[in-house]
Motif scaffolding. Structure first.
Motif, PDB file in Angstrom:
ATOM      1  N   TRP A 208      85.232 -76.264  20.329  1.00  0.00           N
ATOM      2  CA  TRP A 208      87.149 -76.305  20.071  1.00  0.00           C
ATOM      3  C   TRP A 208      87.283 -78.060  21.572  1.00  0.00           C
ATOM      4  CZ3 TRP A 208      88.979 -75.630  16.025  1.00  0.00           C
ATOM      5  CH2 TRP A 208      88.626 -74.284  15.311  1.00  0.00           C
ATOM      6  N   ALA A 231      89.576 -61.936  11.886  1.00  0.00           N
ATOM      7  CA  ALA A 231      89.124 -62.714  13.106  1.00  0.00           C
ATOM      8  C   ALA A 231      88.269 -62.103  13.402  1.00  0.00           C
ATOM      9  CB  ALA A 231      90.428 -62.321  14.259  1.00  0.00           C
ATOM     10  N   SER A 240      86.198 -69.565  12.179  1.00  0.00           N
ATOM     11  CA  SER A 240      86.642 -70.201  13.770  1.00  0.00           C
ATOM     12  C   SER A 240      86.671 -68.441  14.734  1.00  0.00           C
ATOM     13  CB  SER A 240      88.297 -70.320  13.446  1.00  0.00           C
ATOM     14  OG  SER A 240      89.187 -69.231  13.463  1.00  0.00           O
ATOM     15  N   GLN A 242      89.068 -66.661  14.849  1.00  0.00           N
ATOM     16  CA  GLN A 242      90.798 -66.498  14.824  1.00  0.00           C
ATOM     17  C   GLN A 242      91.462 -65.836  13.851  1.00  0.00           C
ATOM     18  OE1 GLN A 242      93.356 -68.828  17.784  1.00  0.00           O
ATOM     19  NE2 GLN A 242      90.862 -69.852  18.187  1.00  0.00           N
ATOM     20  N   ASP A 245      95.379 -68.658   9.987  1.00  0.00           N
ATOM     21  CA  ASP A 245      95.024 -70.411  10.443  1.00  0.00           C
ATOM     22  C   ASP A 245      95.531 -70.267  11.991  1.00  0.00           C
ATOM     23  OD1 ASP A 245      97.928 -69.992  10.139  1.00  0.00           O
ATOM     24  OD2 ASP A 245      98.684 -70.820   8.152  1.00  0.00           O
ATOM     25  N   ALA A 247      93.778 -71.203  14.799  1.00  0.00           N
ATOM     26  CA  ALA A 247      93.146 -71.841  15.349  1.00  0.00           C
ATOM     27  C   ALA A 247      93.194 -73.273  15.168  1.00  0.00           C
ATOM     28  CB  ALA A 247      91.075 -71.389  14.915  1.00  0.00           C
ATOM     29  N   LEU A 251      94.612 -76.195  17.420  1.00  0.00           N
ATOM     30  CA  LEU A 251      93.739 -77.400  17.316  1.00  0.00           C
ATOM     31  C   LEU A 251      95.019 -78.572  16.917  1.00  0.00           C
ATOM     32  CD1 LEU A 251      91.099 -79.135  17.405  1.00  0.00           C
ATOM     33  CD2 LEU A 251      91.122 -78.732  15.010  1.00  0.00           C
TER      34      LEU A 251
END
Length: 505
Positions: A208, A231, A240, A242, A245, A247, A251
Motif C-alpha cells: 500500500w 479476508a 487485498s 482484507q 471493501d 481495503a 486506501l
C-alpha cells in the motif's frame, strides 16, 4: 525464480525487437485485419498461417504471441544480437522438446504518442492460477489508463504497479514517476519493462502506501487489489487480504495525505451493496474532509456473477471440485454479510488547495456504454467543479454567460395515444463522452436553446419568465439547480473563465 534482465541483454533485446518491427503496427500489418481479429478472439491458427515466410518477425510473433515452439537456430537469428541462451536464463524463453517457447509474455503496446513493450506472466489458465501471477495489459489496466486525466505534473505515484502499464503512460506527462508493489515478481517484471523502454521510474517495494510514508505527489494512479471477498489472498494482483471493501475504504481515507494541495488521485474500485444500506452513503463515508470526489459506478453484478467472473479471470474450471468449493465459501461469506450486489467503477479524488473550501462530492451511475476515453471527461469534471465553486452564489451564476455544448442533442419522444402519437416528453443528452442525459420540460428546452454565450443567464431567465408567464423568482429557484447539473455534466459551457479546448468540444 524471478526474471532477471541484465542491462546488456536488455539493450540487445531492444535492438532485436526494433529491427524485426515487433510493434503494434508491425504485428497488425503482418497478420492483416482478418487474422488479427481472429487472434483477438483467441483463435491463433489464422495468425500462425499469416506468419509463414515472414522472417524474424514471424518467428517472434509465433513464439511470443501464439505460444508456439520454434527451433533454437531460428530463435537465435530472430533475437540477434540478444543470445538465446541468455534469454532463457532471464526467463523470457524456456526449452521444450521441440526447441524454445515463451516463458514470459512480451508484447507491443501503444498509445497515440508512441510504442512500448510490456513484460508480464503468460496469460494461460495454468499461469493465471499462480498466487504471484503478474497480469499484463488487461481490461482493468486499459480501463484505468483510458480514464486517467493527462496533464503535466511534477510527481506521480503508480500505487501497485504490477507490470508497469500505468507508469509507462505517466512517464509521458509527469516529471518524475514513482511506482510501488508488494510482489517481488511484479517489481522484477516492471523493472524489466521500464529498462526495455528506457523509461526512468523509481521502483519501491512494500504494501500500500508504506513505501512512500511522509511523501506527497501531484497525482496518484492505482489499480489496487479491489475484488471484494473473504479476508484471504488467493491471487496477489486481485486480493487485498482484507474482508469485503475494507481495503478500498482504508486506501481512500489515506490517499489525500499523500497528495499535494490540488493533487489528484484516480483509481478503480469495487464496493458492496449491503442490504439496508445506501451504497452512495457507504462510499461517501470513506472520504476524509477537504477532498473533492467523483465516484462513478460503471457496473453492478449479483453475488453469483461476481464470484463466477473472478473465477473465470483466474482461469479456473468452474465445474471442478476445487472451484466449486471456493465459490461456495465465497457465496457463503457474501450472504453472511448481507451483500445484495457488488458495484465497480472509478474514483476521482482531489485534495483541496483551500482546506476551508466546501468540497464537491458526487456519487452517480454511468451504466451505459462509453465509447470515448474518459480521461478528458475526468479532467473536464475537475475544471467544471472549480468553475461552479467560483460561481457558488446565485448572483454569480446569474451573471454568467453560458453556451450549449456543440455535442448536445435534444430528443423528443411520443407514446401511442387515441389519435396517434402523443408527445410524452423530451430529454437533452451529450453525443460524446459518457452520454449524460437529462429529462427536460418546454421552458428548460427553450432556455438551453437560448444559451449561445451572448446574454447573461439572468437576462435569459427574465425573457423566459415573460414568455411563459411565470414569476421570475420561482423560475430562478427552479432553474439554477438544473443549470449547475448541466454545467457539471458538460452540457452548458461557460463562455468566460473556461478553457478554450472545452468550449470547442
Amino acid at each position: 525464480m524471478l526474471p532477471r534482465f541484465e542491462p546488456a541483454l536488455t539493450d540487445a533485446l531492444r535492438t532485436a525487437l526494433t529491427r524485426a518491427g515487433y510493434t503494434t503496427d508491425g504485428v497488425r500489418g503482418l497478420l492483416g485485419p482478418d487474422a488479427h481479429a481472429a487472434l483477438s478472439r483467441g483463435e491463433p491458427e489464422a495468425a500462425s498461417r499469416a506468419t509463414r515466410d515472414a522472417g524474424d518477425l514471424g518467428v517472434i510473433v509465433r513464439l511470443l504471441l501464439l505460444g508456439e515452439s520454434e527451433p533454437e537456430a531460428a530463435v537465435a537469428a530472430a533475437f540477434a544480437p540478444a543470445p538465446a541462451a541468455d534469454l532463457v536464463g532471464a526467463g523470457l524463453l524456456r526449452r521444450d522438446a521441440e526447441g524454445l517457447v515463451a516463458g514470459l509474455d512480451l508484447r507491443p503496446y501503444a498509445d497515440e504518442d508512441g510504442e512500448w513493450w510490456v513484460l508480464s506472466d503468460l496469460d494461460t489458465p495454468a499461469a493465471r492460477q499462480d498466487r504471484d501471477h503478474v497480469t499484463g495489459v488487461g481490461g482493468a489496466s486499459l480501463t484505468l489508463a483510458a480514464a486517467t486525466a493527462r496533464r503535466p505534473v511534477g510527481t506521480l505515484l503508480d500505487l501497485g504497479t504490477g507490470c508497469g502499464v500505468q507508469a509507462l503512460h505517466a512517464a509521458r506527462h509527469a516529471g518524475a514517476v514513482t511506482a510501488t508493489d508488494v510482489a517481488p515478481r511484479a517489481l522484477a517484471l516492471a523493472a524489466a519493462t521500464f529498462a526495455l523502454n528506457e523509461v526512468d521510474v523509481e521502483l519501491l517495494d512494500g504494501p500500500w502506501l508504506e513505501p512512500v510514508t511522509g511523501r506527497r505527489f501531484d497525482q496518484i494512479v492505482s489499480n489496487p487489489p479491489f475484488v471484494p471477498g473473504p479476508a484471504r489472498v488467493d491471487y496477489v494482483y486481485r486480493d487485498s487480504g482484507q474482508a469485503g471493501d475494507a481495503a478500498l475504504a482504508g486506501l481512500i481515507r489515506a490517499l489525500p495525505e499523500h497528495l499535494n494541495p490540488g493533487g489528484v488521485a484516480q483509481l478503480l474500485g469495487s464496493w458492496l451493496h449491503v442490504r439496508g444500506e445506501d451504497w452512495p452513503d457507504r462510499v461517501r463515508s470513506w472520504l476524509p474532509p477537504g477532498v473533492d470526489a467523483w465516484i462513478v459506478q460503471r457496473e453492478v453484478t449479483d453475488p453469483a456473477l461476481h464470484v463466477g467472473t473472478w473465477q473465470r479471470d483466474a482461469g479456473l474450471d468452474l465445474s471442478s471440485p476445487e472451484a466449486r468449493r471456493q465459490a461456495g465459501e465465497w457465496l457463503d461469506w457474501l450472504e453472511e454479510q448481507d451483500v445484495e450486489a457488488v458495484g465497480f467503477g472509478y474514483l476521482l479524488l482531489r485534495r483541496l488547495e483551500d482546506p476551508t473550501a466546501e468540497p464537491t462530492v458526487v456519487v452517480e451511475d454511468m451504466l451505459g456504454a462509453v465509447d470515448d476515453p474518459l480521461g478528458p471527461e475526468m479532467a473536464g469534471w475537475l475544471e467544471r467543479v472549480d468553475w461552479l465553486r467560483a460561481h457558488a452564489s446565485d448572483e454569480a451564476l446569474l451573471g454568467a454567460r453560458l453556451a450549449l455544448a456543440p455535442t448536445a442533442v435534444l430528443e423528443r419522444y411520443a407514446v401511442p395515444g387515441d389519435e396517434g402519437w402523443a408527445d410524452a416528453g423530451a430529454a437533452v443528452m451529450r453525443s460524446d463522452g459518457p452520454r449524460w442525459r437529462h429529462e427536460i420540460d418546454a421552458p428548460a428546452a427553450a432556455l438551453l436553446a437560448g444559451c449561445r454565450g451572448e446574454l447573461p443567464l439572468e437576462e435569459l431567465l427574465t425573457l423566459l419568465a415573460f414568455a411563459h408567464d411565470v414569476p421570475l423568482d420561482a423560475l430562478v429557484a427552479a432553474t439554477l439547480p438544473a443549470v449547475r447539473e448541466f454545467v457539471r455534466h458538460g452540457m452548458l459551457l461557460p463562455v468566460d473563465g473556461w478553457p478554450a479546448a472545452d468550449r470547442s468540444r
